[in-house]
Design a protein around this motif. Structure first.
Motif, PDB file in Angstrom:
ATOM      1  N   LEU A 175      -5.999  -0.691  -9.077  1.00 21.90           N
ATOM      2  CA  LEU A 175      -5.659  -0.532  -7.662  1.00 21.90           C
ATOM      3  C   LEU A 175      -5.551  -1.895  -6.984  1.00 21.90           C
ATOM      4  N   MET A 176      -6.500  -2.783  -7.291  1.00 26.58           N
ATOM      5  CA  MET A 176      -6.473  -4.122  -6.687  1.00 26.58           C
ATOM      6  C   MET A 176      -5.211  -4.885  -7.107  1.00 26.58           C
ATOM      7  N   SER A 177      -4.819  -4.752  -8.378  1.00 23.48           N
ATOM      8  CA  SER A 177      -3.633  -5.471  -8.856  1.00 23.48           C
ATOM      9  C   SER A 177      -2.372  -4.973  -8.169  1.00 23.48           C
ATOM     10  N   CYS A 178      -2.299  -3.659  -7.961  1.00 23.98           N
ATOM     11  CA  CYS A 178      -1.122  -3.106  -7.276  1.00 23.98           C
ATOM     12  C   CYS A 178      -1.085  -3.549  -5.812  1.00 23.98           C
ATOM     13  N   MET A 179      -2.254  -3.551  -5.162  1.00 22.18           N
ATOM     14  CA  MET A 179      -2.277  -3.990  -3.758  1.00 22.18           C
ATOM     15  C   MET A 179      -1.995  -5.495  -3.660  1.00 22.18           C
ATOM     16  N   ALA A 180      -2.468  -6.271  -4.650  1.00 20.28           N
ATOM     17  CA  ALA A 180      -2.166  -7.710  -4.663  1.00 20.28           C
ATOM     18  C   ALA A 180      -0.658  -7.919  -4.747  1.00 20.28           C
ATOM     19  N   PHE A 181      -0.015  -7.120  -5.604  1.00 22.97           N
ATOM     20  CA  PHE A 181       1.436  -7.239  -5.742  1.00 22.97           C
ATOM     21  C   PHE A 181       2.150  -6.813  -4.456  1.00 22.97           C
ATOM     22  N   GLU A 182       1.780  -5.656  -3.947  1.00 21.84           N
ATOM     23  CA  GLU A 182       2.509  -5.107  -2.793  1.00 21.84           C
ATOM     24  C   GLU A 182       2.334  -5.950  -1.532  1.00 21.84           C
ATOM     25  N   THR A 183       1.204  -6.649  -1.421  1.00 24.48           N
ATOM     26  CA  THR A 183       0.960  -7.432  -0.197  1.00 24.48           C
ATOM     27  C   THR A 183       1.204  -8.927  -0.388  1.00 24.48           C
ATOM     28  N   GLY A 184       1.794  -9.297  -1.524  1.00 24.44           N
ATOM     29  CA  GLY A 184       1.980 -10.722  -1.772  1.00 24.44           C
ATOM     30  C   GLY A 184       0.651 -11.452  -1.834  1.00 24.44           C
ATOM     31  N   GLU A 185      -0.356 -10.799  -2.394  1.00 26.96           N
ATOM     32  CA  GLU A 185      -1.702 -11.337  -2.623  1.00 26.96           C
ATOM     33  C   GLU A 185      -2.507 -11.538  -1.329  1.00 26.96           C
ATOM     34  N   THR A 186      -2.064 -10.929  -0.237  1.00 26.13           N
ATOM     35  CA  THR A 186      -2.780 -11.147   1.034  1.00 26.13           C
ATOM     36  C   THR A 186      -3.802 -10.059   1.346  1.00 26.13           C
ATOM     37  N   PHE A 187      -3.625  -8.878   0.794  1.00 25.52           N
ATOM     38  CA  PHE A 187      -4.456  -7.695   1.099  1.00 25.52           C
ATOM     39  C   PHE A 187      -4.508  -7.445   2.614  1.00 25.52           C
ATOM     40  N   SER A 188      -3.385  -7.702   3.259  1.00 20.55           N
ATOM     41  CA  SER A 188      -3.308  -7.548   4.714  1.00 20.55           C
ATOM     42  C   SER A 188      -2.785  -6.153   5.081  1.00 20.55           C
TER      43      SER A 188
END
Lengths: 279, 147
Positions: A142-155
């Motif tokens: 889940l973290m890897s997908c969110m890192a990808f989708e947010t450009g590593e910002t988790f914003s």
């Protein structure tokens, strides 16, 4: 994070223990080596991975594919739950072979770290672990997908300047937000931690099917492909979907497979487990 | 009285046959691939809408970014117009998989109009508020492409 019972060949194989071992074993692999399904089933692939770990990383001459709670294999493997190995050999990440002094000074492993955990707040990390448990999926995925989708910002507020209207941790589309009973305007006013509740709601109908990194990514990119094998052809030449993703057709055969399109997320997974990111 | 009754039967039969013929002329599959931009990570947001009209069948399947759903619809054909209205999701529920009722039963999902081109007027199914409500979206699949 403790292993409660044995895992592997002739092991007790409780689901939670098997998942923990599968998550730890996956952290020993490097791309393009295929990750294990984190499904809690001690099947042949998991047993082979345990044997390979015993043989290639610990150096056992007669691997038995069994991990016991107080055995040498778990002692070596549990370290991957809290540390990022610095040595890379072939398809494996390794720790340098410890001296006897180092072995005795190893800290007890009571809780695992997660991919990208060092790049988010402790509260965010704990919430991700909580919702991942509720969704039966590996938090690393889940973290890897969110890192990808947010450009590593988790914003929670990040948007593409080109303007798809997508926003936040999994790039919620306006239609997705509406389907979840909210709106983009409301989602972007939430904190990242609050938005995680909508991430959970989004994935909930797929609970029990999100066993691989590709499954979690497909649940966002193309939900109909969740559970398909990595060789599954997702997009074919002649369709807009292919033209828009043409860059992922690495062998230029006019077909984009699930594995090809997931390469970028696998890169985020590997990065998230490296030093400075695991946390 | 009997004459009136016969006339009524004849007119009704003619009306039913005409309506069926109008509906039948719409039978087939219609496709629209919506390209809705990119995400921050670089995903291309593409969603494919497929409308299938057949005798006693109307279905809209929507597959793509964050989307996988199948809608059972009802059609109403009049001259060169086809209204496509919401009935339920494929599982028979009028709520989506998150338990939210997005469409009312009978509400217009879209309308197709035959002229020189096939013109779509979006109803509730409009993929993106930024898209014009009326325009050339769906194209009819050639029969060789049908499954």
């Amino acid at each position: 994070m403790l292993l409660k019972n044995s895992v592997g060949n002739k092991g007790i194989n409780h689901i939670a223990d098997v998942k923990l071992v599968q998550e730890a074993l996956n952290r020993t692999f490097r791309a393009p080596f295929r990750l294990l399904d984190v499904d809690g089933i001690a099947g042949s692939k998991t047993k082979i991975a345990i044997a390979n770990f015993q043989q290639k990383i610990i150096g056992l001459k007669n691997p038995d594919s069994l991990i016991e709670t107080k055995g040498k294999t778990w002692d070596a493997l549990k370290r991957y739950l809290v540390e990022a190995p610095s040595v890379h050999i072939a398809n494996y990440r390794l720790f340098p072979v410890p001296t006897n002094n180092e072995q005795s000074s190893q800290k007890p492993v009571t809780s695992k770290k997660i991919a990208w955990g060092n790049k988010v707040s402790e509260a965010f990390k704990l919430k991700v672990i909580e919702i991942s448990s509720d969704l039966d999926l590996a938090p690393d995925y889940l973290m890897s997908c969110m890192a990808f989708e947010t450009g590593e910002t988790f914003s929670a507020t990040i948007k593409n300047a080109a303007g798809s209207g997508a926003v936040g941790l999994i790039q919620f589309m306006p239609s997705t937000a509406k389907g979840l009973g909210t709106s983009i305007e409301k989602l972007e006013k939430l904190s990242s931690i609050e938005q995680l509740q909508y991430v959970k709601s989004y994935f909930l109908p797929q609970k029990g099917k999100l066993n691989t990194l590709e499954d979690v990514y497909m649940a966002i990119l193309y939900p109909a492909a969740v559970g398909k094998p990595v060789g599954h052809v997702l997009f074919e030449e002649g369709k807009k979907t292919y033209e828009q993703n043409k860059g992922f057709d690495s062998n230029k055969d006019g077909k984009i497979t699930l594995q090809e399109i997931s390469t970028k997320v696998r890169q985020k997974y590997d990065r998230g487990l490296s030093q400075g990111y695991l946390g | 009285m009997r004459k009136y009754f016969q006339s009524f039967i004849l007119i009704s039969a003619f009306w039913i046959i005409s309506a069926c013929a109008e509906n039948a002329s719409w039978n087939g599959s219609y496709i629209y691939e919506a390209s809705l931009g990119d995400t921050v990570g670089g995903d291309a947001v593409v969603v494919t809408y497929k409308l299938t009209v057949a005798p006693e069948k109307c279905e809209v399947s929507i597959e793509g970014f964050q989307t996988s759903e199948s809608i059972i619809c009802k059609t109403k054909a009049l001259d060169n117009l086809l209204d496509v209205n919401f009935q339920s999701y494929a599982d028979g529920s009028t709520k989506n998989k998150y338990g939210i009722a997005i469409y009312k039963v009978g509400s217009s999902l879209l309308q197709l109009k035959r002229s020189d081109n096939l013109i779509t007027t979006w109803g509730e199914l409009l993929p993106d508020d930024k898209l014009p409500k009326t325009g050339k979206y769906f194209i009819k699949e050639s029969s060789s492409k049908k499954n």
